[in-house]
Design a protein around this motif. Structure first.
Motif, PDB file in Angstrom:
ATOM      1  N   TRP A  97      28.349  -8.992  63.143  1.00  0.00           N
ATOM      2  CA  TRP A  97      29.707  -8.690  62.695  1.00  0.00           C
ATOM      3  C   TRP A  97      30.250  -7.446  63.372  1.00  0.00           C
ATOM      4  O   TRP A  97      31.448  -7.347  63.635  1.00  0.00           O
ATOM      5  CB  TRP A  97      29.771  -8.553  61.171  1.00  0.00           C
ATOM      6  N   HIS A  98      29.399  -6.499  63.689  1.00  0.00           N
ATOM      7  CA  HIS A  98      29.842  -5.311  64.407  1.00  0.00           C
ATOM      8  C   HIS A  98      30.346  -5.708  65.794  1.00  0.00           C
ATOM      9  O   HIS A  98      31.360  -5.196  66.267  1.00  0.00           O
ATOM     10  CB  HIS A  98      28.706  -4.297  64.494  1.00  0.00           C
ATOM     11  N   HIS A  99      29.625  -6.634  66.427  1.00  0.00           N
ATOM     12  CA  HIS A  99      30.043  -7.117  67.737  1.00  0.00           C
ATOM     13  C   HIS A  99      31.367  -7.867  67.653  1.00  0.00           C
ATOM     14  O   HIS A  99      32.254  -7.694  68.491  1.00  0.00           O
ATOM     15  CB  HIS A  99      28.947  -8.015  68.335  1.00  0.00           C
ATOM     16  N   VAL A 100      31.520  -8.706  66.629  1.00  0.00           N
ATOM     17  CA  VAL A 100      32.774  -9.451  66.433  1.00  0.00           C
ATOM     18  C   VAL A 100      33.944  -8.476  66.301  1.00  0.00           C
ATOM     19  O   VAL A 100      34.986  -8.647  66.942  1.00  0.00           O
ATOM     20  CB  VAL A 100      32.677 -10.369  65.187  1.00  0.00           C
ATOM     21  N   VAL A 101      33.765  -7.459  65.475  1.00  0.00           N
ATOM     22  CA  VAL A 101      34.848  -6.488  65.255  1.00  0.00           C
ATOM     23  C   VAL A 101      35.122  -5.699  66.529  1.00  0.00           C
ATOM     24  O   VAL A 101      36.282  -5.492  66.905  1.00  0.00           O
ATOM     25  CB  VAL A 101      34.516  -5.571  64.063  1.00  0.00           C
ATOM     26  N   LEU A 102      34.091  -5.282  67.215  1.00  0.00           N
ATOM     27  CA  LEU A 102      34.268  -4.542  68.468  1.00  0.00           C
ATOM     28  C   LEU A 102      35.042  -5.386  69.485  1.00  0.00           C
ATOM     29  O   LEU A 102      35.972  -4.893  70.137  1.00  0.00           O
ATOM     30  CB  LEU A 102      32.893  -4.150  69.015  1.00  0.00           C
ATOM     31  N   ALA A 103      34.691  -6.659  69.603  1.00  0.00           N
ATOM     32  CA  ALA A 103      35.385  -7.553  70.535  1.00  0.00           C
ATOM     33  C   ALA A 103      36.841  -7.744  70.118  1.00  0.00           C
ATOM     34  O   ALA A 103      37.745  -7.769  70.974  1.00  0.00           O
ATOM     35  CB  ALA A 103      34.670  -8.901  70.603  1.00  0.00           C
ATOM     36  N   ASP A 135      30.563   2.238  60.283  1.00  0.00           N
ATOM     37  CA  ASP A 135      29.370   2.202  61.138  1.00  0.00           C
ATOM     38  C   ASP A 135      29.741   2.392  62.606  1.00  0.00           C
ATOM     39  O   ASP A 135      29.099   3.168  63.322  1.00  0.00           O
ATOM     40  CB  ASP A 135      28.630   0.870  60.988  1.00  0.00           C
ATOM     41  N   LEU A 136      30.757   1.648  63.056  1.00  0.00           N
ATOM     42  CA  LEU A 136      31.167   1.724  64.461  1.00  0.00           C
ATOM     43  C   LEU A 136      31.717   3.102  64.816  1.00  0.00           C
ATOM     44  O   LEU A 136      31.461   3.625  65.901  1.00  0.00           O
ATOM     45  CB  LEU A 136      32.202   0.636  64.778  1.00  0.00           C
ATOM     46  N   GLN A 137      32.453   3.695  63.875  1.00  0.00           N
ATOM     47  CA  GLN A 137      32.990   5.040  64.124  1.00  0.00           C
ATOM     48  C   GLN A 137      31.863   6.068  64.146  1.00  0.00           C
ATOM     49  O   GLN A 137      31.841   6.948  65.007  1.00  0.00           O
ATOM     50  CB  GLN A 137      34.036   5.399  63.083  1.00  0.00           C
ATOM     51  N   ALA A 138      30.907   5.956  63.230  1.00  0.00           N
ATOM     52  CA  ALA A 138      29.771   6.886  63.201  1.00  0.00           C
ATOM     53  C   ALA A 138      28.955   6.805  64.492  1.00  0.00           C
ATOM     54  O   ALA A 138      28.405   7.808  64.945  1.00  0.00           O
ATOM     55  CB  ALA A 138      28.877   6.594  61.998  1.00  0.00           C
ATOM     56  N   ALA A 139      28.916   5.612  65.093  1.00  0.00           N
ATOM     57  CA  ALA A 139      28.200   5.425  66.358  1.00  0.00           C
ATOM     58  C   ALA A 139      29.044   5.846  67.562  1.00  0.00           C
ATOM     59  O   ALA A 139      28.575   5.780  68.705  1.00  0.00           O
ATOM     60  CB  ALA A 139      27.779   3.965  66.505  1.00  0.00           C
ATOM     61  N   LEU A 176      31.815   4.359  68.644  1.00  0.00           N
ATOM     62  CA  LEU A 176      32.282   3.184  69.390  1.00  0.00           C
ATOM     63  C   LEU A 176      33.758   2.880  69.158  1.00  0.00           C
ATOM     64  O   LEU A 176      34.388   2.230  69.992  1.00  0.00           O
ATOM     65  CB  LEU A 176      31.422   1.974  69.038  1.00  0.00           C
ATOM     66  N   VAL A 177      34.308   3.316  68.029  1.00  0.00           N
ATOM     67  CA  VAL A 177      35.736   3.149  67.739  1.00  0.00           C
ATOM     68  C   VAL A 177      36.268   4.447  67.156  1.00  0.00           C
ATOM     69  O   VAL A 177      35.512   5.287  66.661  1.00  0.00           O
ATOM     70  CB  VAL A 177      36.039   1.991  66.748  1.00  0.00           C
ATOM     71  N   VAL A 178      37.582   4.580  67.212  1.00  0.00           N
ATOM     72  CA  VAL A 178      38.271   5.675  66.532  1.00  0.00           C
ATOM     73  C   VAL A 178      39.387   5.068  65.687  1.00  0.00           C
ATOM     74  O   VAL A 178      39.957   4.037  66.046  1.00  0.00           O
ATOM     75  CB  VAL A 178      38.856   6.728  67.502  1.00  0.00           C
ATOM     76  N   ARG A 179      39.621   5.709  64.552  1.00  0.00           N
ATOM     77  CA  ARG A 179      40.739   5.322  63.690  1.00  0.00           C
ATOM     78  C   ARG A 179      41.713   6.486  63.679  1.00  0.00           C
ATOM     79  O   ARG A 179      41.333   7.616  63.388  1.00  0.00           O
ATOM     80  CB  ARG A 179      40.259   5.022  62.261  1.00  0.00           C
ATOM     81  N   THR A 180      42.955   6.178  64.006  1.00  0.00           N
ATOM     82  CA  THR A 180      44.006   7.183  64.004  1.00  0.00           C
ATOM     83  C   THR A 180      45.172   6.638  63.197  1.00  0.00           C
ATOM     84  O   THR A 180      45.222   5.444  62.895  1.00  0.00           O
ATOM     85  CB  THR A 180      44.469   7.504  65.442  1.00  0.00           C
ATOM     86  N   THR A 231      36.439   3.421  71.912  1.00  0.00           N
ATOM     87  CA  THR A 231      36.159   4.603  72.722  1.00  0.00           C
ATOM     88  C   THR A 231      35.578   4.119  74.050  1.00  0.00           C
ATOM     89  O   THR A 231      35.271   2.927  74.213  1.00  0.00           O
ATOM     90  CB  THR A 231      35.132   5.514  72.022  1.00  0.00           C
ATOM     91  N   ALA A 232      35.379   5.034  74.977  1.00  0.00           N
ATOM     92  CA  ALA A 232      34.735   4.665  76.245  1.00  0.00           C
ATOM     93  C   ALA A 232      33.323   4.141  75.977  1.00  0.00           C
ATOM     94  O   ALA A 232      32.894   3.149  76.590  1.00  0.00           O
ATOM     95  CB  ALA A 232      34.701   5.865  77.190  1.00  0.00           C
ATOM     96  N   ASP A 233      32.603   4.774  75.042  1.00  0.00           N
ATOM     97  CA  ASP A 233      31.265   4.279  74.679  1.00  0.00           C
ATOM     98  C   ASP A 233      31.352   2.890  74.067  1.00  0.00           C
ATOM     99  O   ASP A 233      30.488   2.042  74.299  1.00  0.00           O
ATOM    100  CB  ASP A 233      30.576   5.221  73.694  1.00  0.00           C
TER     101      ASP A 233
END
Length: 146
Positions: A42-48, A78-82, A84-88, A102-104
């Protein structure tokens, strides 16, 4: 895919049972491939989805992937803690969060996409290239996905 010794022959001939077995094997292969990159399905689905839609409002993202808002918050945490994403704050509606990679996150998504493709290649390994094309077209028809 080995036959389940406990499944009666009548069941093993049902398309729904066979599709379920293939789907379970596919999910297992992809989950194992993603785990090697510290990623869950699910993390991959959301990232994609963020890559495809971003920056995207958090609520719109949840609707896009059919994920309950509470589950979406946990995955985004989880993704933000890693990193991998930012919320603004969403510039079009300050009451909402906009989610971006994010670039990562972009790098991890690329790694995971390749890992998922390899896992799906393993799933469809017994088929020739022409059979794969035909099989995927039939799956799209049966599932209503175009």
């Amino acid at each position: 895919m080995a036959d389940s010794p406990s499944a009666p022959t009548r069941i093993r001939t049902l398309p729904s049972w066979l599709l379920g077995r293939a789907a379970a094997r596919g999910r297992r292969l992809v989950a194992e491939a993603l785990a090697r990159h510290d990623m869950k399905m699910w993390h991959h689905v959301v990232l994609a989805a963020v890559a495809d839609l971003g920056p995207v409002a958090q609520a719109d993202l949840g609707r896009a992937v059919s994920l309950d808002p509470k589950d979406m918050v946990g995955i985004l945490n989880d993704l933000q803690a890693a990193g991998l994403v930012v919320r603004t704050v969403d510039p079009t509606d300050r009451r909402k969060n906009a989610v971006s990679l994010t670039a990562d996150g972009e790098r991890r998504l690329e790694e995971c996409t390749k890992a998922g493709e390899r896992a799906n290649g393993e799933l469809l390994g017994p088929l020739s290239a022409a059979e794969r094309e035909q099989f995927l077209e039939m799956l799209r028809k049966v599932s209503g996905v175009r």
